[in-house]
Scaffold this active site. Structure first.
Site, PDB file in Angstrom:
ATOM      1  N   HIS A   1       0.667 -24.808   3.504  1.00 26.45           N
ATOM      2  CA  HIS A   1       1.040 -24.127   4.746  1.00 26.45           C
ATOM      3  C   HIS A   1       1.675 -25.087   5.745  1.00 26.45           C
ATOM      4  O   HIS A   1       2.196 -24.661   6.773  1.00 26.45           O
ATOM      5  CB  HIS A   1      -0.144 -23.386   5.365  1.00 26.45           C
ATOM      6  CG  HIS A   1      -1.216 -24.251   5.956  1.00 26.45           C
ATOM      7  ND1 HIS A   1      -2.370 -24.578   5.282  1.00 26.45           N
ATOM      8  CD2 HIS A   1      -1.328 -24.851   7.168  1.00 26.45           C
ATOM      9  CE1 HIS A   1      -3.137 -25.327   6.044  1.00 26.45           C
ATOM     10  NE2 HIS A   1      -2.525 -25.515   7.196  1.00 26.45           N
TER      11      HIS A   1
ATOM     12  N   ASP B   1      -3.125 -24.222  -1.780  1.00 29.03           N
ATOM     13  CA  ASP B   1      -2.732 -24.770  -0.484  1.00 29.03           C
ATOM     14  C   ASP B   1      -2.475 -26.276  -0.546  1.00 29.03           C
ATOM     15  O   ASP B   1      -3.156 -27.073   0.104  1.00 29.03           O
ATOM     16  CB  ASP B   1      -3.814 -24.462   0.551  1.00 29.03           C
ATOM     17  CG  ASP B   1      -3.302 -24.578   1.976  1.00 29.03           C
ATOM     18  OD1 ASP B   1      -2.094 -24.845   2.145  1.00 29.03           O
ATOM     19  OD2 ASP B   1      -4.101 -24.401   2.914  1.00 29.03           O
TER      20      ASP B   1
ATOM     21  N   SER C   1      -5.594 -31.183  11.792  1.00 26.37           N
ATOM     22  CA  SER C   1      -6.254 -31.854  10.671  1.00 26.37           C
ATOM     23  C   SER C   1      -5.848 -31.283   9.326  1.00 26.37           C
ATOM     24  O   SER C   1      -6.314 -31.766   8.293  1.00 26.37           O
ATOM     25  CB  SER C   1      -7.774 -31.764  10.830  1.00 26.37           C
ATOM     26  OG  SER C   1      -8.196 -30.414  10.793  1.00 26.37           O
TER      27      SER C   1
END
Length: 987
Positions: free
Chosen positions: A110, A141, A224
């Site tokens: 993402h 991801d 993060s």
């Protein structure tokens, strides 16, 4: 039990839960709604923040962290354009080096995004390197960025080893990353679960699935994303991906599949990804039993996998996929090719190595064991890698991500940016599935391209479409294909070698517009029982609907499309008067609709600088209808006078009402100080105390015989404090204030030589005037001539002069007594300014009476005639609405808008600011700005000096990106009024 709300860990901790879309507001650069707060957020920490528990082995952790931070990078990135599930954003995240020699960085999918990506990374010693995306996984991801390892000269870049098998329950870990936008933050935690299902971030956004997630409590926040999760030995056992918005829980992606992908890249092998279009969910044995798992199968599974608590169960099966009709929701997966299955890891291993092959899949359904043979599909083939830009919108093939959210087939044309001609909703720009265009099916992107090639410019076509969230509802709409302002018709294809998307022009120019033919229309008179009002029955023949499309956000106008009604003021020559709320400037496509039957183009020929109306011209030969211009009164309305209202309400329905004029007031429409735009000023307005009239944006006031007394207009005012809505005012403009212009139009003469006083005036009471120094003799003179309200006019604002103009001698607070020898009672007494080069005023200033001569300003220069598109910023000379609110203009290079995802957005060029210098070279106007940027190469940092709307100077650096944001200009021909696009070849 449903998952608790979850969130991504992006730049400023924006929450993306399972009921809302992802909200990307970068802490690196403020978004549009934050721009008034400044140019750039402050980096408040140059030193590492050590947020960790102190344990007996803290020395070991200290050594580990010292090594790890040399591999961790802060990623400053932008998703350049909308694509698939993602919108264009500017944000910040984290990554870590996994191959120092090849310059490979592992981060989240993402972050890399499915579409065009631009970004750079900052290492621990503040060295910077440009990165390009070389892989983004179709489902999981993670993705890889690459930088030039030789570009890092002042530190030894270290790489982290991926050790997925070292992730155990109870393992102490550190999350080392760019938490909450800080340069470096180190968060401590313990792994609590290894078998969590992938978190759900909601519909129409990216979601991971068919994988286990690791759970821990580390309290990570925005920025993060992509951080390494390391154990005490400094090995990366997982990668930070998301977390809970209601707890300190974090979700980590195991690095089994990233490790395999890394090895494929290192060995120059393709990263094969197999799938059968089934979403599996890990369910505990008790739930599997309730879904039909036999006791014997449970016993065998528990014996084979003593450390597991459940099995994989089919959550959904996509229609027309490889497993359609072979696997059903609720089926429990037992084995694949005789390999017993208990984890997603094993499923991925088998499928990724079996693309194109047929495998034997054993499931249990209702206590019965079933064996199915399924051909393994290619995940990359159902992951879009190209898109089409045309008519201001963007399209890609339906993706697996979107199809999975709504359990629909992976096919069709998906609108990822429903703008331009395909703008169906102001609030919903994505999620639309296009079915037909011009009565032709569009089952895929290639067919859609061929259909669009055959549609002429300015053509109206019928389309059908659905929203993926409501597939039961088919929508049908007639849209206007506009390809003269937005001429781009191109195909973008992802290039994983260069990291860019390669553009190919599909069609240089659209087919020319079709020739217009005259058409018939019939008006139906307004029915009245009262014979005295029969003269008003034919007023409907004077109304036309005006539809406006503003393709470029010029002059800070907030809307792209508007619909209102205008009044035909000359049926012979074809002139219509309409509010400037609907026609803000002349870079518009105008459509004039007669009797809701005939639709012909119009053209803006006149924009009144003060009185909030525009004049549109149409070709009367194209309308075969009884269009009539009303009779105009030569007497102004007075307070208390009765009249008859005819207008159109919010639903565009004709309404009528008997009304009484409640007041005639001198006023100015309040300004939108955070987004200056055109507004009515120095108005003498007709006011009505009528709820019905306040529901109407357009209308007229007339006598019973149909004689027109006033135009009822809507006025665009200030924005609300949240900047989400705009205030509208609805008032009357007396016909007598427009008669001079109407009479010229009857002679086919456009009043282009109009002049104005470039100042705003407001009314004050006699008491205020007396207190501020107006002598009694002047009060006596006013009392003699004023018959409605006793008031003085005072200067409220003085517009900033252009750089080449002499400042206005009027000052705020001046009280007007007379102009050219005549007493100034109302705004109408200033009408002589329209054809005078200067006016002689007698004023009161600081309690002193004085005479001054005030030059008027020609109004043709007030209209914007030059627009520049540069690095995602839309630049123009400060329009009149800006100068009205400022005392001095810093430069005539004004940032009126910026595109999301562009360099202007990424590096902090703020809307409503002025660019005064480029590389310390002064840029007084757009011409000097273009000269300054002409020799600047692509991907080059330049220094800009800007001044905010509040006169706060700042210097920033901006990196050019001409590949995605080429430089272009729009210039208006002063003779013909036509706009022409000028493209620039970049270096």
């Amino acid at each position: 039990m449903p998952d608790i709300p979850t969130k991504r860990r992006l730049s400023n901790g924006s929450v993306i839960d399972n009921t809302n879309k992802r909200q990307m507001q970068s802490s690196f650069v403020p978004e549009v709604e934050q721009e008034s707060d400044g140019y750039l957020s402050e980096d408040s920490s140059d030193q590492p923040i050590f947020d960790m528990a102190v344990a007996a082995n803290s020395n070991q952790w200290q050594e580990t962290i010292t090594k790890v931070v040399k591999s961790v990078v802060s990623i400053q990135f932008t998703h350049v354009s909308n694509f698939d599930t993602e919108s264009s954003i500017v944000s910040e995240a984290t990554g870590f080096v996994v191959d120092a020699k090849r310059g490979l960085i592992l981060t989240n999918r993402h972050v890399v995004g499915p579409g065009p990506f631009c970004g750079y990374v900052v290492f621990d010693n503040h060295e910077e390197a440009v990165v390009k995306p070389i892989y983004r996984d179709p489902v999981h991801d993670f993705g890889f960025l690459q930088f030039d390892a030789k570009s890092i000269k002042y530190m030894d870049v270290t790489q982290l080893e991926l050790k997925p098998d070292l992730a155990k329950v109870g393992t102490e870990i550190r999350v080392v990353g760019n938490d909450a936008g800080e340069k470096l933050s180190i968060l401590a935690g313990f792994i609590s679960r290894l078998d969590r299902n992938a978190p759900d971030y909601g519909a129409l956004t990216y979601n991971d699935f068919n994988t286990e997630y690791i759970q821990a409590a580390a309290s990570a926040s925005g920025g993060s994303s992509g951080s390494p999760v390391v154990n005490e030995d400094g090995h990366a056992v997982a990668i930070q991906a998301g977390g809970s918005s209601e707890a300190s829980t974090d979700f980590f992606l195991p690095v089994y599949r990233p490790l395999r992908a890394l090895r494929c890249i290192q060995e120059s092998q393709p990263i094969t990804r197999g799938d059968i279009q089934v979403e599996w969910s890990l369910k505990p044995f008790d739930e599997c039993r309730r879904l039909g798992l036999t006791s014997e199968a449970e016993r065998i599974a528990r014996e084979r996998f003593p450390d597991k608590i459940g099995l994989l169960v089919a959550e959904l099966v996509l229609p027309e996929g490889p497993a359609d009709e072979l696997i059903k929701e609720g089926d429990t997966l037992i084995s694949i090719n005789d390999e017993p299955i208990s984890t997603f890891i094993k499923v991925d291993e088998i499928l990724d190595e079996s693309v194109g092959k047929e495998l034997k899949v054993v499931i249990q359904r209702g206590g019965e064991e079933i064996t199915q043979t399924i051909k393994i599909g290619d995940l990359h083939s159902i992951t879009p890698d190209r898109y089409v830009d045309v008519a201001g919108a963007s399209f890609n093939q339906m993706s697996y991500q979107v199809a999975r959210c709504y359990c629909i087939p992976v096919k069709g044309v998906y609108i990822n940016d429903a703008s331009g001609s395909f703008e169906f909703s102001t609030f919903e720009k994505t999620g639309w599935l296009l079915e037909t265009v011009d009565d032709k099916q569009t089952p895929d992107l290639d067919t859609f391209i061929e259909v669009m090639k055959q549609i002429p410019d300015r053509q109206k076509v019928t389309i059908t479409y659905r929203h993926v969230s409501d597939l039961h509802t088919e929508s049908i709409q007639v849209i206007y294909i506009e390809r003269h302002w937005q001429s781009t018709f191109r195909l973008a294809v992802r290039n994983d070698k260069s990291g860019l998307w390669d553009f190919t022009d599909i069609q240089d120019k659209p087919l020319p517009p079709l020739k217009l033919e005259p058409q018939n229309a019939k008006y139906i008179n307004i029915p009245f029982e009262n014979e005295e009002k029969q003269g008003c029955a034919s007023l409907v023949k004077s109304f036309v609907q005006v539809r406006t499309v503003a393709p470029v956000p010029m002059d800070s106008y907030p809307y792209r499309k508007e619909i209102g009604y205008g009044v035909v003021v000359d049926a012979t020559n074809g002139y219509v008067l309409v509010s400037r709320r609907f026609v803000p400037h002349d870079m518009c496509d105008i459509f004039v609709i007669f009797a809701e039957s005939v639709d012909i183009p119009g053209k803006v020929v006149f924009l009144h600088p003060n009185q909030n109306y525009a004049i549109i011209k149409y070709d009367p030969k194209l309308v075969l209808a009884d269009v009539q211009a009303p009779k105009f009164s030569d007497k102004p309305l007075k307070r208390g006078e009765k009249s008859f209202f005819v207008g159109y309400n919010y639903n565009l329905r004709l309404v009528t009402e008997d009304v009484k004029v409640s007041g005639i007031s001198s006023l100015n429409v309040p300004a939108a100080s955070l987004s200056p735009r055109y507004r009515g000023t120095n108005l003498e307005c007709v006011l009505l105390d009528s709820k019905l009239c306040q529901e109407c944006d357009s209308g007229v006031l007339a006598d019973e015989d149909g004689t027109l007394r006033s135009f009822w207009l809507s006025y665009l005012g200030e924005s609300n404090c949240d900047q989400t809505t705009d205030r509208m005012y609805r008032m009357g403009l007396d016909v007598t204030d427009v008669l001079d212009v109407i009479n010229k139009l009857k002679d086919n003469e456009i009043p282009v030589d109009l002049r104005i006083l470039d100042a705003e005036f407001s009314s004050i009471t006699i008491l205020q005037g007396r207190t501020r120094g107006v002598p009694q003799k002047w009060i006596n003179e006013f009392e003699k001539v004023c018959h409605d309200e006793l008031k003085f006019l005072s200067v409220e604002r003085v517009a900033a002069a252009k750089l080449n103009q002499t400042p206005n001698p009027l000052k705020i607070g001046d009280i007007l007594l007379s102009v050219n020898g005549s007493i100034v009672k109302t705004m109408r007494d200033l009408k002589i300014m329209y054809n005078k080069p200067s006016l002689d005023f007698k004023i009161i200033r600081s309690k002193k009476e004085m005479d001054i001569t005030v030059p008027t300003v020609e109004t043709t220069s007030l209209n914007t005639s030059h627009v520049v598109f540069w690095c995602g910023a839309i630049l123009q000379a400060p329009h009149h609405g800006v100068r009205q609110l400022m005392e001095k203009i810093p430069s005539e290079v004004y940032v009126t808008r910026k595109n999301s995802g562009g360099p202007a957005h990424q590096y902090g060029i703020v809307t409503n600011s002025f660019i005064t210098h480029v590389n310390d070279k002064e840029t007084k106007n757009l011409e000097s700005f273009m000269d300054a940027i002409t020799d600047i190469a692509d991907n080059t940092y330049i220094k800009l000096r800007l001044v905010s709307f509040d006169n706060v100077p700042v210097a920033i650096s901006v990196k050019t990106n001409y590949h995605y944001f080429p430089t272009a200009e729009l210039k208006k021909n002063k003779e013909t009024g036509e706009w022409k696009e000028i493209e620039h070849k970049e270096k």
